[in-house]
Scaffold this motif. Structure first.
Motif, PDB file in Angstrom:
ATOM      1  N   UNK A  48       0.885  -1.254  -0.140  1.00 26.93           N
ATOM      2  CA  UNK A  48       0.077   0.127   0.049  1.00 26.93           C
ATOM      3  C   UNK A  48       0.953   1.287  -0.061  1.00 26.93           C
ATOM      4  N   UNK A  49       1.690   1.202   0.745  1.00 26.40           N
ATOM      5  CA  UNK A  49       2.841   2.447   0.946  1.00 26.40           C
ATOM      6  C   UNK A  49       3.435   2.710  -0.552  1.00 26.40           C
ATOM      7  N   UNK A  50       3.876   1.329  -1.244  1.00 34.53           N
ATOM      8  CA  UNK A  50       4.566   1.555  -2.533  1.00 34.53           C
ATOM      9  C   UNK A  50       3.647   2.163  -3.521  1.00 34.53           C
ATOM     10  N   UNK A  51       2.198   1.609  -3.207  1.00 35.57           N
ATOM     11  CA  UNK A  51       1.306   2.023  -4.415  1.00 35.57           C
ATOM     12  C   UNK A  51       1.216   3.466  -4.224  1.00 35.57           C
ATOM     13  N   UNK A  52       1.109   4.115  -3.054  1.00 37.72           N
ATOM     14  CA  UNK A  52       0.867   5.513  -2.872  1.00 37.72           C
ATOM     15  C   UNK A  52       2.177   6.320  -3.366  1.00 37.72           C
ATOM     16  N   UNK A  53       3.219   5.702  -3.365  1.00 41.61           N
ATOM     17  CA  UNK A  53       4.408   6.428  -3.773  1.00 41.61           C
ATOM     18  C   UNK A  53       4.672   6.244  -5.391  1.00 41.61           C
ATOM     19  N   UNK A  54       3.885   5.378  -6.266  1.00 39.40           N
ATOM     20  CA  UNK A  54       4.303   5.155  -7.469  1.00 39.40           C
ATOM     21  C   UNK A  54       4.158   6.437  -8.356  1.00 39.40           C
ATOM     22  N   UNK A  55       3.098   7.140  -7.964  1.00 38.21           N
ATOM     23  CA  UNK A  55       3.217   8.324  -8.949  1.00 38.21           C
ATOM     24  C   UNK A  55       4.235   9.389  -8.695  1.00 38.21           C
ATOM     25  N   UNK A  56       5.091   9.460  -7.453  1.00 37.45           N
ATOM     26  CA  UNK A  56       5.953  10.359  -7.260  1.00 37.45           C
ATOM     27  C   UNK A  56       7.264   9.993  -7.455  1.00 37.45           C
ATOM     28  N   UNK A  57       8.205  10.897  -7.734  1.00 40.54           N
ATOM     29  CA  UNK A  57       9.545  10.376  -8.063  1.00 40.54           C
ATOM     30  C   UNK A  57      10.164   9.461  -7.069  1.00 40.54           C
ATOM     31  N   UNK A  58      10.613   8.523  -7.183  1.00 38.17           N
ATOM     32  CA  UNK A  58      11.234   7.585  -6.058  1.00 38.17           C
ATOM     33  C   UNK A  58      11.066   6.064  -6.357  1.00 38.17           C
ATOM     34  N   UNK A  59      11.180   5.451  -5.399  1.00 43.58           N
ATOM     35  CA  UNK A  59      11.300   3.914  -5.438  1.00 43.58           C
ATOM     36  C   UNK A  59       9.665   3.211  -5.268  1.00 43.58           C
TER      37      UNK A  59
END
Length: 142
Positions: A48-59
């Motif tokens: 869930x954390x990864x999915x939230x971070x997908x649109x942002x630059x980063x891992x």
């Protein structure tokens, strides 16, 4: 003389110790059920954390794959999905390596343009910061 049998002394790796601990917990039915729940919840949080971070630059995608690896400890479907993902990423990497330098540069520029567009959109619509107009204002006044 010792009552314990003589076992060869070898250094065990952390993987060996983790595997033995995992097998010990799974040997108990209550431990096995608790382990499935713990692994399921922990993997879900990381994904869930990864999915939230997908649109942002980063891992973001790397974190999703990490969550999938956590799930793969207990769930066969996650092991299969992780193997499929690794194979596709490896195939893509090998394909890019075989391309001539101009094509690799274009792929890299397309990736950078995508990250820049996502960053601009995130800053503009999430935080109300218009980077382009602020940069233009700075350039025109200095």
């Amino acid at each position: 003389m010792s009552d314990k049998p003589d076992f060869p002394q070898r250094s065990s790796t952390w993987r060996d110790r983790a595997r033995i601990a995992h097998q010990t917990v799974r040997a108990n039915p209550t431990g096995a059920a608790a382990l499935k729940v713990i692994i399921g919840v922990l993997g879900a949080v990381v994904v869930a954390i990864g999915v939230l971070l997908i649109p942002l630059p980063g891992p973001g995608w790397l974190i999703v794959i990490g969550g999938l690896a956590i799930w793969a400890i207990e769930f066969v479907w996650a092991r299969h999905l992780l193997r499929f993902t690794k194979d596709k990423v490896h195939g893509w990497t090998e394909w890019v390596k075989r391309q001539p330098l101009p094509v690799r540069l274009l792929i890299g520029l397309a990736g950078l343009a995508f990250v820049a567009a996502v960053l601009y959109t995130t800053l503009r619509f999430s935080f109300g910061i218009d980077v382009v107009s602020q940069a233009w204002e700075y350039v025109s006044t200095h």
